[in-house]
Motif scaffolding. Structure first.
Motif, PDB file in Angstrom:
ATOM      1  N   ALA A 270      72.751 119.249  50.368  1.00  0.00           N
ATOM      2  CA  ALA A 270      74.150 118.926  50.584  1.00  0.00           C
ATOM      3  C   ALA A 270      74.203 117.399  50.644  1.00  0.00           C
ATOM      4  O   ALA A 270      75.600 117.004  50.783  1.00  0.00           O
ATOM      5  CB  ALA A 270      74.449 119.619  51.893  1.00  0.00           C
ATOM      6  N   ASP A 271      73.175 116.573  50.903  1.00  0.00           N
ATOM      7  CA  ASP A 271      73.304 115.125  50.922  1.00  0.00           C
ATOM      8  C   ASP A 271      72.891 114.613  49.487  1.00  0.00           C
ATOM      9  O   ASP A 271      71.463 114.216  49.938  1.00  0.00           O
ATOM     10  CB  ASP A 271      72.802 114.801  52.284  1.00  0.00           C
ATOM     11  N   PRO A 272      73.295 114.565  48.509  1.00  0.00           N
ATOM     12  CA  PRO A 272      72.401 114.311  47.310  1.00  0.00           C
ATOM     13  C   PRO A 272      72.162 112.663  47.655  1.00  0.00           C
ATOM     14  O   PRO A 272      72.897 111.807  47.965  1.00  0.00           O
ATOM     15  CB  PRO A 272      73.454 114.261  46.144  1.00  0.00           C
ATOM     16  N   GLY A 273      70.652 112.105  47.206  1.00  0.00           N
ATOM     17  CA  GLY A 273      70.617 110.828  47.228  1.00  0.00           C
ATOM     18  C   GLY A 273      69.951 110.543  48.573  1.00  0.00           C
ATOM     19  O   GLY A 273      69.541 109.272  48.765  1.00  0.00           O
ATOM     20  N   ARG A 275      68.092 112.014  52.566  1.00  0.00           N
ATOM     21  CA  ARG A 275      66.991 113.073  52.898  1.00  0.00           C
ATOM     22  C   ARG A 275      67.512 114.255  52.929  1.00  0.00           C
ATOM     23  O   ARG A 275      68.754 114.471  53.672  1.00  0.00           O
ATOM     24  CB  ARG A 275      66.832 112.407  54.574  1.00  0.00           C
ATOM     25  N   PRO A 276      67.148 115.340  52.494  1.00  0.00           N
ATOM     26  CA  PRO A 276      67.803 116.483  51.889  1.00  0.00           C
ATOM     27  C   PRO A 276      68.185 117.319  53.358  1.00  0.00           C
ATOM     28  O   PRO A 276      67.416 117.538  54.280  1.00  0.00           O
ATOM     29  CB  PRO A 276      66.499 117.316  51.384  1.00  0.00           C
ATOM     30  N   ARG A 277      69.190 117.868  53.112  1.00  0.00           N
ATOM     31  CA  ARG A 277      69.647 119.054  54.339  1.00  0.00           C
ATOM     32  C   ARG A 277      70.007 120.067  53.335  1.00  0.00           C
ATOM     33  O   ARG A 277      70.999 119.818  52.229  1.00  0.00           O
ATOM     34  CB  ARG A 277      70.904 118.485  55.130  1.00  0.00           C
ATOM     35  N   TRP A 278      69.732 121.270  53.459  1.00  0.00           N
ATOM     36  CA  TRP A 278      69.786 122.082  52.771  1.00  0.00           C
ATOM     37  C   TRP A 278      70.941 123.050  52.924  1.00  0.00           C
ATOM     38  O   TRP A 278      71.254 123.644  54.102  1.00  0.00           O
ATOM     39  CB  TRP A 278      68.580 123.034  52.526  1.00  0.00           C
ATOM     40  N   ALA A 279      71.928 123.604  51.919  1.00  0.00           N
ATOM     41  CA  ALA A 279      72.743 124.503  52.149  1.00  0.00           C
ATOM     42  C   ALA A 279      72.685 125.511  50.964  1.00  0.00           C
ATOM     43  O   ALA A 279      71.779 125.597  49.880  1.00  0.00           O
ATOM     44  CB  ALA A 279      74.128 124.039  51.978  1.00  0.00           C
TER      45      ALA A 279
END
Length: 328
Positions: A270-273, A275-279
């Motif tokens: 959900a936050d390209p570029g 630290r990943p947060r997944w949806a």
């Protein structure tokens, strides 16, 4: 060969080598744990200070990794890791070497750490310091007067001067990171990024070969569990949602990260570029039993009723109509 206790060595001769990377591989295998960039940089610098340049005879006698060839054929001219400077321009994802202040009773001291910029505002920049599992806010030029900037520059000069000439290895490592960290840590970061054996998650580096990927059953269960989430979650936050549980420790969490990344049809960052947060990127696979009824708002066709299982094609249809979460 120049003595690594001199500035000339770090300015003119130091390079991250294949042997450096092999020793990092060995360390990760030995511990079974991921390591942050600060720890890895300190390890590389400490090795040079204790054993000398990689091509020197004492080094070759002490170490089985004798490949002193550069890890990269050519290094980028612009450092990818910069010493923190409030007068410079910073963007999310940049890496900075910051001096962190510690206090114990009446004692105060500073230590250098590598951090990643996670938030940029007009008057401050937030840096995530993975070695400390904490974030620090640093004022930018917009908040500083010229006198403040001069005081900051003097502080850095004093920190470097206080460490110059010492033979204490820990203090000398700090000196190198403060004085020559842009060259040293930038090369290390560039080498790790280019070597496919390593995988990075939230500022820590691990070996791809040690990661234990989740099964299809686990990913499916996770996708269904994520339907109830109100906000995207980090990889670590998703761990308790996986059933059956993933492998313990870093092998499991890095395996989960690689598993999520390998299924862009099902999971998305959900936050390209950043630290990943997944949806969820698509409907969970398989069938389900809804708790509530639903109908197609266009033709009023009944899609599901409470307590009766529905097949995967209806699951996909409910997803496309943004009704799947509502019926469960």
């Amino acid at each position: 060969m120049t003595d690594p206790f001199t500035d000339r060595y770090w300015i003119e001769e130091f390079q991250v080598t294949q042997a450096d990377l092999e020793r990092i591989v060995d360390r990760i295998r030995e511990t079974g744990q991921a390591h942050d960039l600060t720890a890895l940089a300190r390890r590389v610098v400490r090795g040079r200070l204790r054993y000398g340049p990689e091509t020197s005879a004492p080094f070759l006698v002490r170490h089985r990794h004798s490949d002193g060839a550069p890890a990269r054929p050519a290094w980028a001219e612009d450092p990818s890791v910069r010493l923190w400077d409030p007068a410079k321009e910073w963007n999310e994802g940049d890496h900075a070497i910051v001096a962190v202040r510690f206090r114990k009773g009446d004692q105060k001291w500073f230590e250098p750490f590598v951090g990643e910029v996670t938030d940029v505002e007009s008057h401050k920049v937030t840096v995530q310091i993975d070695a400390l599992e904490a974030s620090k806010a640093y004022s930018t030029q917009a908040r500083y007067s010229e006198d403040d900037l001069q005081k900051w520059r003097q502080l850095v000069e004093n920190l470097v001067a206080a460490r110059r000439g010492t033979r204490d290895v820990k203090t000398q490592v700090e000196y190198v990171l403060l004085k020559h960290g842009e060259r040293v840590v930038s090369q290390l970061l560039e080498a790790l990024r280019a070597d496919e054996r390593f995988v990075r998650l939230a500022g820590r580096w691990f070996l791809r070969e040690l990661a234990v990927p989740p099964t299809e059953e686990q990913l499916t269960a996770l996708a269904w569990a994520m339907l109830s989430l109100e906000e995207p979650m980090s990889t670590a936050e998703l761990v308790p949602q996986v059933a059956p549980p993933i492998a313990a420790g870093d092998p499991g969490i890095f395996g989960l990260y690689l598993g999520l990344r390998a299924r862009p049809d099902l999971f998305e960052n959900a936050d390209p570029g950043k630290r990943p947060r997944w949806a969820l990127a698509g409907p969970p696979p398989g069938s389900c039993t809804p708790r509530h009824a639903a109908y197609d708002p266009e033709n009023y066709e009944v899609l599901c009723v409470p307590g009766q299982p529905i097949p995967s094609e209806i699951v996909r249809q409910l997803w496309s109509l943004e009704l799947l979460k509502a019926v469960l």
